[in-house]
Design a protein around this motif. Structure first.
Motif, PDB file in Angstrom:
ATOM      1  N   ARG A 137       0.495   1.336   7.230  1.00  0.00           N
ATOM      2  CA  ARG A 137       0.406   0.345   6.120  1.00  0.00           C
ATOM      3  C   ARG A 137       0.922  -1.002   6.080  1.00  0.00           C
ATOM      4  NH1 ARG A 137       4.149   2.799   1.214  1.00  0.00           N
ATOM      5  NH2 ARG A 137       5.610   3.892   2.653  1.00  0.00           N
ATOM      6  N   PRO A 152       0.892  -1.249  -0.224  1.00  0.00           N
ATOM      7  CA  PRO A 152       0.079  -0.080  -0.117  1.00  0.00           C
ATOM      8  C   PRO A 152       0.712   1.200   0.059  1.00  0.00           C
ATOM      9  CG  PRO A 152      -0.765  -1.507   1.711  1.00  0.00           C
ATOM     10  CD  PRO A 152       0.568  -2.163   1.037  1.00  0.00           C
ATOM     11  N   LEU A 187     -12.220   1.321   6.327  1.00  0.00           N
ATOM     12  CA  LEU A 187     -11.779   0.016   6.530  1.00  0.00           C
ATOM     13  C   LEU A 187     -12.423  -1.066   7.555  1.00  0.00           C
ATOM     14  CD1 LEU A 187      -9.306  -2.126   5.811  1.00  0.00           C
ATOM     15  CD2 LEU A 187      -7.830  -0.930   7.593  1.00  0.00           C
ATOM     16  N   LEU A 216      -4.064  -9.531   3.360  1.00  0.00           N
ATOM     17  CA  LEU A 216      -5.245  -8.676   3.205  1.00  0.00           C
ATOM     18  C   LEU A 216      -5.571  -7.808   4.624  1.00  0.00           C
ATOM     19  CD1 LEU A 216      -7.482 -10.125   0.683  1.00  0.00           C
ATOM     20  CD2 LEU A 216      -5.680  -8.957   0.438  1.00  0.00           C
ATOM     21  N   ILE A 232      -8.257  -3.671   0.767  1.00  0.00           N
ATOM     22  CA  ILE A 232      -6.784  -3.837   0.840  1.00  0.00           C
ATOM     23  C   ILE A 232      -6.029  -4.292  -0.411  1.00  0.00           C
ATOM     24  CG2 ILE A 232      -4.760  -5.114   2.027  1.00  0.00           C
ATOM     25  CD1 ILE A 232      -6.477  -4.550   4.513  1.00  0.00           C
ATOM     26  N   PRO A 233      -6.730  -5.244  -1.135  1.00  0.00           N
ATOM     27  CA  PRO A 233      -6.299  -5.816  -2.515  1.00  0.00           C
ATOM     28  C   PRO A 233      -6.104  -4.446  -3.075  1.00  0.00           C
ATOM     29  CG  PRO A 233      -7.763  -7.217  -1.990  1.00  0.00           C
ATOM     30  CD  PRO A 233      -7.871  -6.211  -0.945  1.00  0.00           C
ATOM     31  N   GLY A 241     -11.795  -5.147   5.196  1.00  0.00           N
ATOM     32  CA  GLY A 241     -10.514  -4.812   4.245  1.00  0.00           C
ATOM     33  C   GLY A 241     -10.258  -5.804   3.055  1.00  0.00           C
ATOM     34  N   GLN A 242     -11.165  -6.930   3.001  1.00  0.00           N
ATOM     35  CA  GLN A 242     -10.941  -7.755   2.130  1.00  0.00           C
ATOM     36  C   GLN A 242     -11.145  -7.507   0.581  1.00  0.00           C
ATOM     37  OE1 GLN A 242      -9.775 -11.120   3.362  1.00  0.00           O
ATOM     38  NE2 GLN A 242      -9.366  -9.453   4.694  1.00  0.00           N
ATOM     39  N   GLU A 279      -0.494 -11.392  -2.796  1.00  0.00           N
ATOM     40  CA  GLU A 279      -0.874 -10.164  -2.001  1.00  0.00           C
ATOM     41  C   GLU A 279      -2.407  -9.350  -2.761  1.00  0.00           C
ATOM     42  OE1 GLU A 279       2.964  -7.918  -0.765  1.00  0.00           O
ATOM     43  OE2 GLU A 279       2.932  -8.186  -2.768  1.00  0.00           O
ATOM     44  N   GLN A 280      -3.089 -10.488  -2.794  1.00  0.00           N
ATOM     45  CA  GLN A 280      -4.606 -10.233  -3.429  1.00  0.00           C
ATOM     46  C   GLN A 280      -5.493 -11.057  -2.668  1.00  0.00           C
ATOM     47  OE1 GLN A 280      -5.019 -11.033  -7.678  1.00  0.00           O
ATOM     48  NE2 GLN A 280      -6.521  -9.249  -7.890  1.00  0.00           N
ATOM     49  N   ASN A 304      -2.972  -2.622  -2.101  1.00  0.00           N
ATOM     50  CA  ASN A 304      -2.022  -3.359  -2.369  1.00  0.00           C
ATOM     51  C   ASN A 304      -1.480  -3.240  -3.725  1.00  0.00           C
ATOM     52  OD1 ASN A 304      -1.636  -4.339   0.167  1.00  0.00           O
ATOM     53  ND2 ASN A 304      -2.172  -6.609  -0.304  1.00  0.00           N
ATOM     54  N   PHE A 305      -2.277  -2.983  -4.619  1.00  0.00           N
ATOM     55  CA  PHE A 305      -2.012  -2.985  -6.030  1.00  0.00           C
ATOM     56  C   PHE A 305      -1.950  -1.234  -6.452  1.00  0.00           C
ATOM     57  CE2 PHE A 305      -3.290  -7.559  -6.360  1.00  0.00           C
ATOM     58  CZ  PHE A 305      -2.482  -7.673  -7.469  1.00  0.00           C
ATOM     59  N   GLN A 364      -5.263  -3.087  12.355  1.00  0.00           N
ATOM     60  CA  GLN A 364      -6.540  -3.650  12.658  1.00  0.00           C
ATOM     61  C   GLN A 364      -6.674  -4.694  13.585  1.00  0.00           C
ATOM     62  OE1 GLN A 364      -6.959  -4.809   8.093  1.00  0.00           O
ATOM     63  NE2 GLN A 364      -9.073  -4.651   8.743  1.00  0.00           N
TER      64      GLN A 364
END
Lengths: 797, 289, 166
Positions: free
Chosen positions: C28, B3, B30, C69, B37-38, B33-34, C49-50, B41-42, C74
């Motif tokens: 992060r 991120p 958030l 993820l 967050i992807p 996050g499922q 990472e997905q 991350n990208f 959190q």
């Protein structure tokens, strides 16, 4: 131990989470690299400005082509061939980019997060150029060219012929001609590529951990390109999370740049690809178009074959024409086809470069040939099993020569052995072909479409040039250390080599410790590819073990004051036949074989209780002798070994989703004598799963502009367990005459026929509806839908 | 990929989260996050501010009353799926949730998060749309109710204002004896569907008294297949009516042909799934299950 | 992983494999990176990472979850369990690990920790696990493996369920 499905030696550490993959290696103080990669397929770089990025937190250095000095050069061409007009890429793009994902700049920072921040802040401009991704269109005279100085996109052009194909087509009763396409895919190992390097300024030692399948070659390349003493460079491939060919490619830019940065910055540097990078910058494979023709007589005998294939090599051709040449040289498959003409063309496209991936041309050739055989059966009204039976090379025809065709390693095609008819018969019975029509009728009554498909394949394995095996018996523990130059990526080498050695030396498998892929331990050898590890390294290790066995027996005979013929080896000990209660263990024998000044181990106490291990006059170590129990030998196969097999499936098609459900998947496989049947079956099962991907799921999608649109596991449909069938496996063990243990390779076998099996089964399920055959894989429910619409079975508004 | 940097706010109450939302230009919420967050991350999403709701205990309630299944924003999909009271009140919720991704995603992913993410191929927005559910949107200006019909605007886009957050998602309780079904087809188990269909219906003396059919994967937002519903309304749900409903459903597919899937195939698939789900739902309503 | 922006950190109390940990991290920071690079628990692997491949699966508060993820921020008050915690203190492999070993259910081993954590979670939570081939394949369908073709993993899961004293 040979032939037993013993449990793997490597499992416990991997199960406990104690494997050591490259990214796991702790390098205190390491810097981390990230790359700026091209967002355009073919473009001119008009500016790069790293000023802002270089000032960002944690950034240590940013490399562009301008910072590379002598390394700003074309990377090595690994496998030259006279048919080629070769182009290789630069470590970092200079002036031009040639595919989406090509490295433009490397950021080195204190952690990966910050390195990515800076890579995203590099200011650059591109001037986009026209692109053409279609293979035939890229060969047209007016197509935009990838490499301007070549004038067109032809990367290689090669004709290979066996017999008289023209003559065969002239006298044929019937000719079949089809065009098949296999789409682009990628190996997608679960572990992305990674490299970590540390340089010691005081000693000049460069230590590199690399996920490569070819550490010795990486070591040689690094030494020569970075101008280092070869002996000061050590490359280790530790635990590696799958390779499947992608990791035999060298040099990826990072494999050069990370060690360079470690030397220049005098800090350890690590780079671990993320999944996106693996998709857009690690090599791909598969796209080929075959236009194949069979010349046949009315009884189904195939007398000639002509195949014209177009192979997508991507933007560069560092690995040569290997994949295309493999496909061309195995196009005759298991059949007695005396006249074969092949013509291959490799085409540059502005995409990720192509190098071997599990199967490496074999699946393409199998799909082309077997689809044509199915068509021929249909045309002649013959049963699909029968037409194969009539053409398979018979057991007594081996070795079968097809020397006009040259395999990618430069060896002519000479198939060593096989029991093809027996394989086919065995499968026909196992899947109950005779009972299938009744099942189909039953399913049809319930509105289900059932089809039976099959595919026969051969697998060239165990290729040269050579591998070595070094074996040492440790004088303190008596454990046997085995070193070889190639590497493992999960194949179970530690276990199967130990099985071979344990048999020869009569010691416990637990006491045999195998190390591979560490140039600091053993640095003669080639690499892991072409299903060769068991055959070539396994045979070398077997030879070395026999030498060590002789040494043990000779020393033990001296120590036990007996003759060599009377020495028995058992469970890591030697004794005189009939006197098992006075044994001498390997540790003591190894200790006694080493004339020592100091005594510090239990085994040296034991050794003194026996006579000397060597009986000679003169200095303690006889002239020409070496201390200890140790031998190194090599195996260089005179020919390649040819494994084979045949798979069949019964497939049901859901009329709503047009998805396939595989009711049964049955296979007969023959890789010669099996060292460890469980491991063989694991290889086949994994291969079939990859094959399922290639048949029905996995396709790299490039759009017309050269963007890779599905560069993630979300969109590149690698099968889960729910998409892979249960496989019923049967084995034949036709020994290869080419190595002492009768082995053939198995790594790629499972993958080869799957696309054909699935296509053939779908055709069989739907042909009564008038659908045209599946000639393009991976296929999909949507493609099946198109065929049903085309056949008028489904009406589409 | 990792991120990009952001300012992080660990909200301890809905009010605090709403205030943080009001105070920033580009914030994201958030929850599990499922989905978020992807994209982070990208680096597809690079928000200035991330407001983490994990410490907001008032958002962890899952309640069932006579009319509604009330799922607060931090309640996971797994908790909702496995809750016996939810299953009793509206079994279609669990049936649909079981098809959302995989258990290891549902253990963190929230119902509200999936609704707010508003993926046109996702199951939960289609479920909410089919059931005529609603959400409570909270901001520092107050709170309001938004019906499913009004919530989903476009792929990954809702009608929520930039300072609002969803505090609760409400699914109606199914009428006693109602029939229901969810089915979808994805190339791989657990993937986003090429098409998915949700059905809830009630019968009165064998005739279809009410019916709702919704679909995902066929357009930029979840869609109610109203003409298909009309074809079945009042009838006995016989083969002929089902065929008419299937035919009517085909026209709702707006997803264009892409590199892997033709629009024509998606129409075929949607029609087939409508047939399957309607039959299952009708059988359940007739007590056939 | 020493993130340099110390002005913006988040403090969380965690339990990792039974041990209390106080973490002061960049907000992060992904749990996967925290486990691997700060706690050196490198058995948890990163594959995409997905959230698709499942290599990074750990248990969060007893349930399988993707560490790639999840932000460490959190997880205040959460309990994390990783593959390193599966074997007993005496070194005895967990019944699922043992079953993998017995059935040759791993090759390169990279996906294995994620599979183990998913399967252990499945066995711990599922009261009546489905032992059919199809049922087991459903249960492991959130994890990708490129080596085994899954067949031996299916066998291992069956053996583990049958052999575990549940």
């Amino acid at each position: 131990m040979f032939g037993e499905s013993i449990k793997r030696k490597e499992d416990p550490r991997l199960l406990r989470g104690e494997g050591s993959y490259v990214d796991d290696i702790d390098m205190p103080g390491a810097l981390h690299a990230a790359f700026l990669r091209s967002p355009a397929a073919r473009a001119r770089i008009t500016s790069i400005d790293t000023t802002v990025a270089a000032a960002m937190p944690g950034v240590v250095k940013i490399y562009t082509a301008d910072d590379l000095g002598d390394l700003d050069m074309d990377l090595p061409l690994l496998i030259p061939h006279p048919s080629m007009r070769p182009k290789t890429q630069r470590p970092l793009a200079r002036d031009d980019v040639f595919y989406v994902g090509q490295a433009i700049a490397m950021v080195v920072a204190t952690d990966r997060y910050l390195a990515e921040d800076a890579a995203g802040a590099i200011d650059f401009e591109l001037d986009n150029l026209a692109v053409e991704l279609g293979l035939d269109a890229a060969l047209a005279p007016d197509a935009p060219v990838v490499h301007e100085d070549l004038g067109d996109n032809l990367a290689a052009d090669l004709v290979m012929n066996e017999g008289d194909p023209d003559g065969a087509f002239e006298r044929a009763d019937h000719i079949v001609e089809i065009e098949v396409t296999v789409d682009r895919s990628t190996a997608a190992p679960m572990e992305c590529r990674a490299i970590a390097a540390r340089f010691d300024r005081l000693t000049g030692d460069l230590l590199v951990y690399d996920t490569t399948q070819a550490p010795i070659s990486i070591r040689g390349g690094l030494a020569s390109i970075l101008d280092l003493d070869e002996d000061r460079v050590r490359v280790i491939a530790p635990d590696v999370g799958g390779g499947f060919g992608q990791k035999v490619m060298q040099f990826y830019p990072d494999e050069l740049l990370v060690p360079l940065a470690a030397i220049e910055l005098d800090r350890p540097v690590k780079f671990t690809e993320d999944r996106t990078e693996n998709f857009i910058s690690s090599n791909h494979e598969r796209t080929q178009i075959h236009r194949i023709k069979l010349a046949a007589m009315n009884d189904g005998e195939v007398i000639g074959l002509v195949d014209s294939l177009v192979h997508d090599t991507g933007a560069f051709i560092p690995y040569g024409i290997a994949v295309a040449q493999v496909a061309a040289s195995v196009i005759g498959g298991p059949y007695r086809i005396p006249n074969i003409g092949t013509h291959l063309k490799c085409v540059y496209t502005p995409t990720v470069p192509v190098s071997p991936y599990r199967g490496a041309g074999r699946p393409h050739a199998c799909f082309a040939l077997e689809r044509a055989m199915d068509q021929l059966a249909l045309d002649l009204g013959l049963d699909r099993w029968e037409i194969r039976r009539r053409n398979l090379i018979a057991a007594d025809e081996f070795p079968y020569h097809r020397e006009g065709l040259i395999f990618a390693t430069g060896t002519p095609v000479i198939m060593d052995s096989g029991e093809y008819h027996e394989s086919l018969d065995k499968l026909e019975e196992a899947i109950d072909v005779a009972g299938f029509e009744a099942k189909r009728a039953e399913a049809m009554a319930e509105g289900k479409y059932l089809g039976l498909g099959l595919g026969f394949y051969v697998e060239v394995t165990g290729v040269g040039p050579y591998e070595g095996g070094q074996i040492r018996v440790h004088p303190i523990t008596g454990k046997v250390y085995v070193n070889t130059g190639l590497t493992g990526q999960g194949q179970g080498h530690e276990t199967v080599y130990a099985q071979i050695v344990s048999d020869v030396l009569s010691c416990s498998v637990d006491d045999v410790i195998v190390t591979e892929g560490d140039t600091g331990v053993f640095d003669w050898g080639v690499a892991t590819f072409a299903s060769r590890a068991a055959v070539v390294s396994g045979s070398a290790i077997h030879k070395s073990a026999k030498l060590v066995r002789e040494q043990i027996i000779e020393a033990a005979a001296n120590m036990l004051e007996s003759s060599a013929e009377d020495i028995v080896l058992e469970d890591g000990k030697a004794f005189v036949n009939g006197v098992p209660d006075r044994p001498v263990g390997f540790a003591a024998i190894a200790t006694a074989s080493n004339p020592l000044r100091y005594s510090f181990s239990e085994s040296s106490q034991v050794a003194t209780q026996f006579a000397p291990a060597s009986q000679h006059d003169g200095p303690p170590l006889a002239e020409g002798a070496h201390p200890g129990l140790e031998a190194t030998d090599y195996f260089s196969p005179e020919q390649d070994t040819w494994a084979s097999g045949v798979h069949a499936a019964i497939v049901e098609i859901d009329p709503v989703t047009l998805d396939i459900n595989i009711d049964r998947y049955v296979l007969v496989h023959d890789c010669g004598r099996m060292i460890n049947p469980a491991i063989v079956e694991g290889q086949i099962s994994g291969g079939v799963a990859s094959g399922m991907g290639g048949a029905f799921y996995e396709r790299i999608n490039y759009d017309d502009d050269g963007n890779l649109t599905n560069a993630s596991f979300m969109e590149f449909l690698m099968p889960y367990a729910t998409e892979v069938p249960h496989m019923e496996m049967h084995h034949l063990e036709t020994p290869s005459p080419l190595n002492p243990l009768g082995m053939k390779g198995v790594g790629e076998a499972g993958t080869i026929p799957v696309a054909q099996v699935i296509a053939s089964a779908i055709d069989d399920a739907l042909s009564h509806l008038g659908t045209s055959p599946i000639l393009h894989v991976p296929t999909s429910p949507s493609m099946i839908h198109e065929k049903l619409v085309e056949a008028g079975h489904l009406v589409e508004e | 990929m990792k991120p990009a940097p952001f300012d992080y706010i660990a909200a301890s109450s809905v009010a605090e989260a709403a205030r943080a939302r009001a105070d920033s230009d580009y914030s994201v919420l958030l929850a599990g996050g499922q989905s978020l967050i992807p994209t982070m991350n990208f680096r597809l999403a690079q928000p200035d501010v991330v407001i983490d709701l994990s410490r907001v205990s008032e958002l962890r309630t899952l309640e069932v009353d006579h009319s509604w299944v009330r799922v607060a924003a931090m309640v996971t999909q797994q908790k909702t799926e496995l809750d016996p009271a939810v299953k009793a009140a509206n079994p279609l919720i669990a049936e649909t949730l079981a098809r959302v991704a995989h258990p290891a995603i549902r253990s963190r992913g929230t119902v509200a998060g999936s609704i707010a993410h508003a993926d046109g191929a996702a199951e939960l927005p289609a479920l909410l749309t089919t059931l005529d559910g609603e959400v409570t949107a909270v901001s520092s200006r107050g709170s309001r109710t938004i019906s499913a019909e009004d919530l989903f605007e476009f792929h990954l886009t809702t009608t929520l204002e930039e300072d609002e957050l969803i505090s609760e998602v409400r699914f109606p309780v199914l009428a006693p004896g109602a029939g229901y079904a969810f089915d979808e087809f994805a190339r791989r188990h657990g993937d986003f569907a090429l098409a998915g269909v949700c059905v809830a219906l009630t019968l009165q003396d064998g005739n279809c008294e009410s019916i709702a059919i919704g679909a995902c994967g066929i357009g930029s937002r979840p869609v109610r297949l109203r003409e298909a519903e009309a074809a079945l309304m009042g009838g006995t749900i016989n083969d002929e009516e089902i065929a008419a409903a299937q035919e009517a459903a085909r026209g709702y597919v707006t997803t264009e042909t892409d590199m892997t899937t033709t629009q024509a195939y998606r129409r075929h698939l949607l029609a087939g799934l409508v047939g399957r789900t309607v039959r299952t739902a009708a059988a359940r309503a007739r007590g056939g299950e | 992983m020493a993130l340099t922006d110390a002005s913006n950190t988040v403090n969380v109390e965690l339990k990792v494999n039974g041990k209390a940990v106080n973490a002061d991290v960049d907000p992060r920071l992904l749990l996967s990176d925290y486990l691997r690079h700060e706690l050196r628990l490198t058995g948890t692997h990163v594959g995409c990472e997905q959230g698709v491949c499942g290599c990074c699966t750990v248990h969060i508060d007893g349930h399988p979850a993707r560490s790639c993820l999840t932000l460490v921020g959190q997880l205040d008050g959460s309990e994390i369990r990783t593959v390193e915690d599966l074997a007993g203190a005496d070194g005895q492999l967990h019944v699922v690990q043992e079953a993998f070993h017995n059935n040759h259910a791993l090759q390169c081993g990279f996906c294995t920790p994620g599979f183990l954590m998913s399967i252990v979670g499945h066995i711990e939570h599922e009261e009546n696990p489905d032992l059919s081939d199809e049922g087991i394949r459903d249960a492991i369908s959130g994890n990708l493996c490129r080596c085994t073709g899954y067949q031996n993993i299916v066998s291992a899961v069956r053996e583990a369920i049958e052999g575990s004293d549940r």
